[in-house]
Write a protein that holds these residues in place. Sequence first.
Motif, PDB file in Angstrom:
ATOM      1  N   ASN A   1       0.827  -1.202   0.000  1.00 14.77           N
ATOM      2  CA  ASN A   1       0.000   0.000   0.000  1.00 14.77           C
ATOM      3  C   ASN A   1       0.863   1.255   0.000  1.00 14.77           C
TER       4      ASN A   1
ATOM      5  N   THR B   1       1.042   3.800  -3.205  1.00 15.14           N
ATOM      6  CA  THR B   1       0.093   4.852  -2.806  1.00 15.14           C
ATOM      7  C   THR B   1      -1.336   4.316  -2.861  1.00 15.14           C
ATOM      8  N   HIS B   2      -1.508   3.180  -2.198  1.00 13.11           N
ATOM      9  CA  HIS B   2      -2.806   2.493  -2.138  1.00 13.11           C
ATOM     10  C   HIS B   2      -3.333   2.239  -3.552  1.00 13.11           C
TER      11      HIS B   2
ATOM     12  N   THR C   1      -6.794  -3.177  -0.202  1.00 17.75           N
ATOM     13  CA  THR C   1      -5.896  -3.835   0.745  1.00 17.75           C
ATOM     14  C   THR C   1      -6.156  -5.337   0.811  1.00 17.75           C
TER      15      THR C   1
ATOM     16  N   ASP D   1      -6.797   1.922   2.996  1.00 21.92           N
ATOM     17  CA  ASP D   1      -5.342   1.980   3.060  1.00 21.92           C
ATOM     18  C   ASP D   1      -4.876   1.720   4.503  1.00 21.92           C
TER      19      ASP D   1
ATOM     20  N   SER E   1      -1.644   1.673   5.415  1.00 19.37           N
ATOM     21  CA  SER E   1      -0.265   2.160   5.559  1.00 19.37           C
ATOM     22  C   SER E   1      -0.186   3.503   6.254  1.00 19.37           C
TER      23      SER E   1
END
Length: 466
Positions: free
Chosen positions: A149, A153-154, A158, A461, A463
């Motif tokens: 991710n 940048t996603h 996920t 996301d 992250s």
Amino acid sequence: MNKTKPDDESPSLPMQVGEVREDPTYAHDAVFGEITEDGPNYRNVGWLGTVALMMKTQIGLGVLSIPSAFDTLGIVPGIITLCGIAITTTWSDYIIGVFKLQHREVYGIDDAGGLMFGQIGRVVFGVAFCLYWTFVAASGILSASIGLNAVSTHGACTAIFTAIVAVVGFGFGSIRTLGRLSWLAWIGLICILTSIIILTISVGVQDRPSAAPKDVPWVSDFKIIGDGNFVETISAVCRLVFAFTGTPAFFPIISEMRDPRYYTRALMICQGAVVAVYITIGCVVYCYCGSYLASPALGSAGVLMKKVCYGFALPGLLVTTMLVVHLPGKYIFVTILRGSRHLTANTVTHWGTWLTCTFGITVAAYVIASAIPVFDDLVALVGALLGTLMAFQPMGCMWLYDNWGKFRANRTPKLTLMVCWSIFVVLLGSFLTVCGTYASIVTIINSYNAAGGSSVWSCADNSNSV
């Protein structure tokens, strides 16, 4: 017959306490039986490969949660706790070599449990071993999905990233011998260390952590002594425990060593390097970031450096996942086929059983990673519920099993001290298991309630956790 070549330097090394010697021209192994050209050579890991495998079972996921543990405990109690856990687990790791010397037929911790406590001990330790590494595999899948991710940048859901990591972990984890996995362990180790070094440099030169307020002067809010409550403190201790609990993997690793007398050498190199890395990374990252830490720690240096750090770390995280899928899969495989020619022969039964074992572990790990998608919480739960049970209590019992008769016959100060130490290790592990599991469950429930359950099997996301 496939004979293993001895190391060139073997004759020059004297016997050392706790090391395991075997004839390096063996044709029959006490665990795997006959080693033939018709199947894999399960006794082909050199001592350098052993160092890599040992370090990779420890440096990977645990190191990423050390700064946040220091944030809860404070930097001074954090370092003291980390060193205490390091000393205890290093002793536990050493006892594995001693026990293997005395009991050559032992392959895994379940065999040790069977010797000490009979069939009940074998079953309990065997189930705990499989559950532990399955949960660690889940942590690996989760951390690698966070990395994907971050780097992309996603770029995708996920849940898709989680599934991709699980497939890769299954594929490489199904390589049959640790000897062939050791070179991957070196690659993974180098990658994760590189990413951690980049993170350390980045947080040291940046103006402030990416999560810190931008409109006020920045001064790190790191704490010398932490102020967490009981639940937070025990959870942080369990995260530190998790960072050192590669211990249960050392049984199968020594069982696949080409020349097991080098076990102690490999162990000392591994533990020395691990402690140095953990203290350095934990102190530097925490002192510069304070409470504004990402979870895992690789996201603490800003958006760009997060991508760079995870870009280097991803191979290491994937290798960790691969290795921790392999270990419980190998345990189940050996348990099922032990004593059968199918264990070391390339038969349909051999391959079918092996792939079924690794696939089952992968599926279970995928489900856990999707159901508990908060990295620190999952790491704390694994460290408390299963890490202590695998790295503390059994080793104290193993020393007592081999030495209790000597102590009763001759109660020397040294033996008395070792009996007290072994009992202390058992009690400490039991305390951390009970209290740590309670604290981890409370923390997971709080995280789940805060997210309203929306993080489970989510496309969001993962992250950006701070």
